[in-house]
Design a protein around this motif. Structure first.
Motif, short mmCIF file in Angstrom:
data_model
loop_
_atom_site.label_atom_id
_atom_site.label_comp_id
_atom_site.label_asym_id
_atom_site.label_seq_id
_atom_site.Cartn_x
_atom_site.Cartn_y
_atom_site.Cartn_z
N ARG B 383 0.91 -1.09 0.09
CA ARG B 383 0.13 -0.05 0.13
C ARG B 383 1.02 1.20 0.03
O ARG B 383 0.64 2.13 -0.71
CB ARG B 383 -0.72 0.09 1.21
CG ARG B 383 -1.77 1.04 1.26
CD ARG B 383 -2.74 1.09 2.68
NE ARG B 383 -3.24 -0.12 2.97
CZ ARG B 383 -4.57 -0.51 2.47
NH1 ARG B 383 -4.97 0.25 1.76
NH2 ARG B 383 -4.93 -1.73 2.66
N GLU B 384 1.93 1.26 0.76
CA GLU B 384 2.63 2.26 1.09
C GLU B 384 3.44 2.63 -0.32
O GLU B 384 3.51 3.72 -0.88
CB GLU B 384 3.83 1.99 1.96
CG GLU B 384 4.92 3.13 2.60
CD GLU B 384 5.86 2.25 3.25
OE1 GLU B 384 5.53 1.60 4.31
OE2 GLU B 384 7.22 2.68 3.23
N PHE B 385 4.01 1.50 -1.11
CA PHE B 385 4.60 1.87 -2.51
C PHE B 385 3.50 2.37 -3.42
O PHE B 385 3.82 3.26 -3.98
CB PHE B 385 5.19 0.54 -2.99
CG PHE B 385 6.60 0.23 -2.37
CD1 PHE B 385 6.99 1.05 -1.13
CD2 PHE B 385 7.18 -0.83 -2.73
CE1 PHE B 385 8.09 0.62 -0.55
CE2 PHE B 385 8.59 -1.17 -2.30
CZ PHE B 385 9.19 -0.40 -1.02
N HIS B 386 2.22 1.87 -3.34
CA HIS B 386 1.33 2.31 -4.34
C HIS B 386 0.94 3.84 -4.13
O HIS B 386 1.00 4.80 -5.14
CB HIS B 386 0.07 1.57 -4.30
CG HIS B 386 -1.03 2.25 -5.03
ND1 HIS B 386 -1.98 3.08 -4.63
CD2 HIS B 386 -1.27 1.73 -6.33
CE1 HIS B 386 -2.82 3.33 -5.50
NE2 HIS B 386 -2.46 2.60 -6.61
N LYS B 392 -3.93 9.25 -3.69
CA LYS B 392 -5.40 9.54 -3.43
C LYS B 392 -6.21 8.23 -3.37
O LYS B 392 -5.78 7.27 -4.09
CB LYS B 392 -6.00 10.33 -4.60
CG LYS B 392 -5.40 11.83 -4.53
CD LYS B 392 -6.43 12.63 -5.61
CE LYS B 392 -5.61 13.68 -5.90
NZ LYS B 392 -5.63 14.40 -7.51
N ASP B 393 -7.39 8.14 -2.61
CA ASP B 393 -8.03 7.19 -2.42
C ASP B 393 -8.67 6.78 -3.63
O ASP B 393 -8.99 5.67 -4.00
CB ASP B 393 -9.24 7.40 -1.50
CG ASP B 393 -8.54 6.89 0.08
OD1 ASP B 393 -7.78 6.30 0.13
OD2 ASP B 393 -9.25 7.20 1.03
N LYS B 396 -7.25 4.21 -5.61
CA LYS B 396 -7.34 2.70 -5.34
C LYS B 396 -8.51 1.86 -6.03
O LYS B 396 -8.77 0.71 -5.86
CB LYS B 396 -7.51 2.40 -3.91
CG LYS B 396 -6.17 3.08 -3.38
CD LYS B 396 -5.90 2.45 -1.71
CE LYS B 396 -4.78 3.32 -1.23
NZ LYS B 396 -4.86 4.80 -1.09
N VAL B 397 -9.26 2.70 -6.73
CA VAL B 397 -10.36 2.25 -7.51
C VAL B 397 -10.27 2.30 -9.08
O VAL B 397 -10.71 1.93 -9.89
CB VAL B 397 -11.88 2.72 -7.15
CG1 VAL B 397 -12.06 2.24 -5.78
CG2 VAL B 397 -11.85 4.26 -7.33
N ALA B 398 -8.94 3.02 -9.50
CA ALA B 398 -8.71 3.35 -10.66
C ALA B 398 -8.15 2.27 -11.54
O ALA B 398 -7.64 1.22 -11.02
CB ALA B 398 -7.32 4.56 -10.59
N HIS B 399 -8.50 2.07 -12.96
CA HIS B 399 -8.10 0.93 -13.61
C HIS B 399 -6.88 1.27 -14.08
O HIS B 399 -6.51 0.87 -15.30
CB HIS B 399 -9.45 0.95 -14.66
CG HIS B 399 -10.50 -0.03 -13.84
ND1 HIS B 399 -11.23 -0.83 -14.65
CD2 HIS B 399 -10.99 0.05 -12.61
CE1 HIS B 399 -12.19 -1.14 -13.79
NE2 HIS B 399 -11.85 -0.84 -12.58
N PHE B 400 -5.65 1.63 -13.42
CA PHE B 400 -4.51 1.66 -13.70
C PHE B 400 -3.59 2.16 -12.72
O PHE B 400 -4.13 2.26 -11.69
CB PHE B 400 -4.44 2.92 -15.06
CG PHE B 400 -4.57 4.15 -14.43
CD1 PHE B 400 -3.45 4.79 -13.64
CD2 PHE B 400 -6.00 4.84 -14.60
CE1 PHE B 400 -3.92 6.17 -13.20
CE2 PHE B 400 -6.17 6.04 -13.91
CZ PHE B 400 -5.45 6.71 -13.34
#
Lengths: 183, 455
Positions: B383-386, B392-393, B396-400
């Motif tokens: 999670r930290e690396f992402h 932005k939250d 975490k739903v983005a398709h990329f």
């Protein structure tokens, strides 16, 4: 109790949040064995559903082998000064091949139990040490060679199998799986 | 989701369902151990054997100076949090007796020690002054506290010590060098070897398992698989038979530093000479040129030897050869070794091992970022690396992700292909791609067949 020992116990009662906080979207589950006190802890990761054009697809929970025992279990209040649950005590006692000793056998152990300098950091509870009764052999290998399946062996079998079929969300998944094209 | 590639188990027998009877047979046969001292009832039973999941050991231990009781208990908790299957307490300072008690009373995993370390403290560090009496008292002291396995370097025989003289790095095992020094000073076989049956008597009174130490393991590639190392291994086989006569559980410690092409020989020789007693190796490190990265040099060897049949892998941290690991080093070491162990499980074809991989891949493909993090070995770091690039939250739903950005995500493109196929009612992906291509091609021609267009 000296000031140091009070401080130490106070300080040592709880693990820091960093080492004990549960992982996100995980929960502890327990797989029940053949007797009430065989409860094999595992971690389940709960996944979101997948939105498809045909509606929601259920993703099953994923069981994970868990080595952390009660230390990351939010439902257990770990008090380090008391120690964690002694889950195998009854299994050992029921074999009736051990004896609780009145005092420690080793000279060094006895000396340390009386040592004033280390009193402040000594663990507060002294459980009487167990030893095999005279002529007895208490190894798991010995039991195995006698043909005995111990609770320890059953525990291990459940733990290694990650008994996924037993969890309810898997039942749901299996139904979905049977009609899906993932096979 | 339940797809799994067939494994290559190299003779391991991995039943589809592990039954209690199977566990019993493996333990009776000596092919697996359940290290469970009767004085450590807090520990959750686990098994070490080549027909089970590959396990990881982590080490903790204070140096003489620092470390309070609290810190040591925290280190134990930290190790089991990341997946350490057993811990070895290698402490050497004062108060190790008291610290060990705190660790055992709170440890849900088996605890191993190297009792000769503490015995040496009792004679102020002078190896030649060690005696059987002091050692025996130390074994009983620790057995009554609940230590589940003892590393005992009983295979360091007097005749083997000269075999190390020609080595590039001599004897690198601390326990091995202590016993070698004792053997030379007294010009006798060590009491660990001559009193082995008496040690067995202690082990079976508490159910402490042997971890027969590899005191002569190679400390560099140049010394790998040499006469000293393999002679000791043969002696460990002889001692295994003796321990088994007492029904005492045994595992065998292994190297060390070994280049990849020489790893398999170690496993094969161990299985043959030690009668399939579980192998427990430190790495091995596959090259010597990367201090500060030896968790990686060794995990390469660990993955291989785990695949060939090693039952437990002793972790190595980035600080190996350099200093004492801190918390982050321990975490890096454990996760690195969880990777090696899991890769070995997959390669052996352990039933169900691939489920988590499939679940994570499905989450990745479907851009379920949270699930991808949560299914990983280290959810916090993933999670930290992402978040370092897309904090932005909404991301975490983005398709990329930030690696290729929104226009070039291969997973997104594949999904689009599948959606296209579905919409057009095409069952076969290949046909879908072809028909999609033809559509694009006609569109291209219709629009004038220009490669570069002003937009």
């Amino acid at each position: 109790m000296s000031a140091t020992s009070v401080d130490l116990v106070k300080e040592t009662k709880k693990l820091s949040e960093e080492v004990s906080r549960p992982f996100p979207k995980s929960k502890k589950i327990f797989v029940q064995g053949s007797r009430d006190d065989i409860r094999v802890g595992m971690r389940e990761v709960i996944c979101d559903n997948t939105a498809t054009s045909d509606g929601e697809e259920i993703n099953p929970v994923i069981p994970i082998y868990d080595t952390s025992g009660p230390l990351t279990d939010p439902n257990v209040e770990v008090d380090l000064s008391q120690g964690i649950d002694r889950i195998r005590s009854a299994w050992i006692a029921q074999r009736e091949d051990t004896e609780a000793l009145d005092e420690l056998t080793s000279e060094y152990g006895r000396a340390r139990a009386q040592d004033a300098d280390t009193a402040a950091i000594r663990f507060g509870i002294q459980h009487p040490p167990l030893r095999a009764r005279s002529g007895k052999n208490v190894t798991q290998m010995h039991y195995a060679r006698q043909g005995i399946i111990t609770p320890e062996m059953e525990y291990v079998a459940l733990r290694e199998s990650l008994r996924i079929a037993q969890t309810t969300s898997w039942a749901t998944f299996w139904r979905a799986f049977a009609s899906s094209d993932y096979s | 989701m339940l797809k799994q590639h067939p494994g290559q188990p190299f003779g391991a027998h991995l039943p589809h369902q592990i039954t209690p009877e199977f566990v019993r047979e493996e333990v009776a046969r000596g092919r697996a151990i359940i290290p469970n001292n009767i004085n450590h009832p807090e520990s959750e039973p686990m098994i070490i054997g080549r027909n089970f999941l590959v396990k990881v050991n982590t080490n903790i231990g204070n140096s003489a100076v620092t470390s309070s009781v609290v810190e040591e208990v925290e280190k134990m908790a930290w190790s089991v949090r990341w997946g350490g299957d057993t811990i070895m307490d290698l402490s050497t300072g004062k108060n190790i007796h008291e610290t060990r008690e705190w660790i055992l009373r709170n440890s849900p995993v088996p605890v191993g020690t190297v009792p000769i370390y503490q015995a040496l403290e009792k004679v102020n560090g002078k190896a030649e002054e060690l005696t059987w009496e002091i050692f025996k008292d130390t074994l009983i002291e620790q057995a009554e506290q609940g230590v589940d396995y003892f590393t005992i370097h009983a295979g360091v025989r007097l005749a083997y010590v000269p075999l190390t003289a020609e080595r590039l790095t001599g004897i690198v095992s601390r326990g091995g060098s202590i016993m070698a020094k004792w053997c030379l000073a007294h010009h006798k076989e060590s009491f660990l070897y001559t009193r082995f049956e008496e040690i067995c008597e202690i082990m079976k009174a508490y159910d402490v398992a042997f971890s027969l130490g590899d005191g002569l393991r190679p400390g560099c590639l140049a010394d790998a698989n040499d006469k000293a190392q393999f002679s000791e291994l043969e002696t460990l086989g002889e001692l295994t038979q003796k321990a088994w006569q007492h029904d005492v559980q045994v595992m065998i410690e292994g190297p060390g530093h070994v280049p990849m092409q020489m790893i398999k020989e170690n496993m094969e020789k161990e299985l043959k000479d030690c009668y399939e007693a579980p192998f427990y190796t430190l790495g091995p490190l596959t090259t010597d040129i990367a201090p500060a990265y030896d968790h990686i040099t060794s995990a390469i060897g660990a993955a291989q030897i785990g695949w060939y049949g090693t039952a437990m892998l002793c972790y190595v941290t980035p600080k190996e050869h350099l200093g004492l690991p801190d918390r982050e080093d321990v975490r890096d070491g454990i996760i690195t070794y969880k990777i090696a162990a899991h890769a070995a499980d997959l390669a052996k074809g352990h039933p169900g091992a691939q489920l988590r991989d499939n679940a994570l891949s499905k989450a990745r493909f479907e851009f379920r970022w949270e699930d991808q993090f949560n299914l990983s070995l280290d959810p916090e770091r993933a999670r930290e690396f992402h978040d370092q690039t897309l904090p932005k939250d909404s991301s975490k739903v983005a398709h990329f992700c930030s690696m290729c950005g929104p226009q070039f995500c291969s997973m997104k493109i594949t999904q689009d292909v599948r959606e296209y196929a579905k919409a057009k009612g095409i069952g076969d992906i290949k046909i879908a791609i072809e028909s999609g291509m033809q559509e694009k091609s006609s569109q291209f021609k219709d629009e004038g067949a220009e490669i570069y267009k002003n937009v």
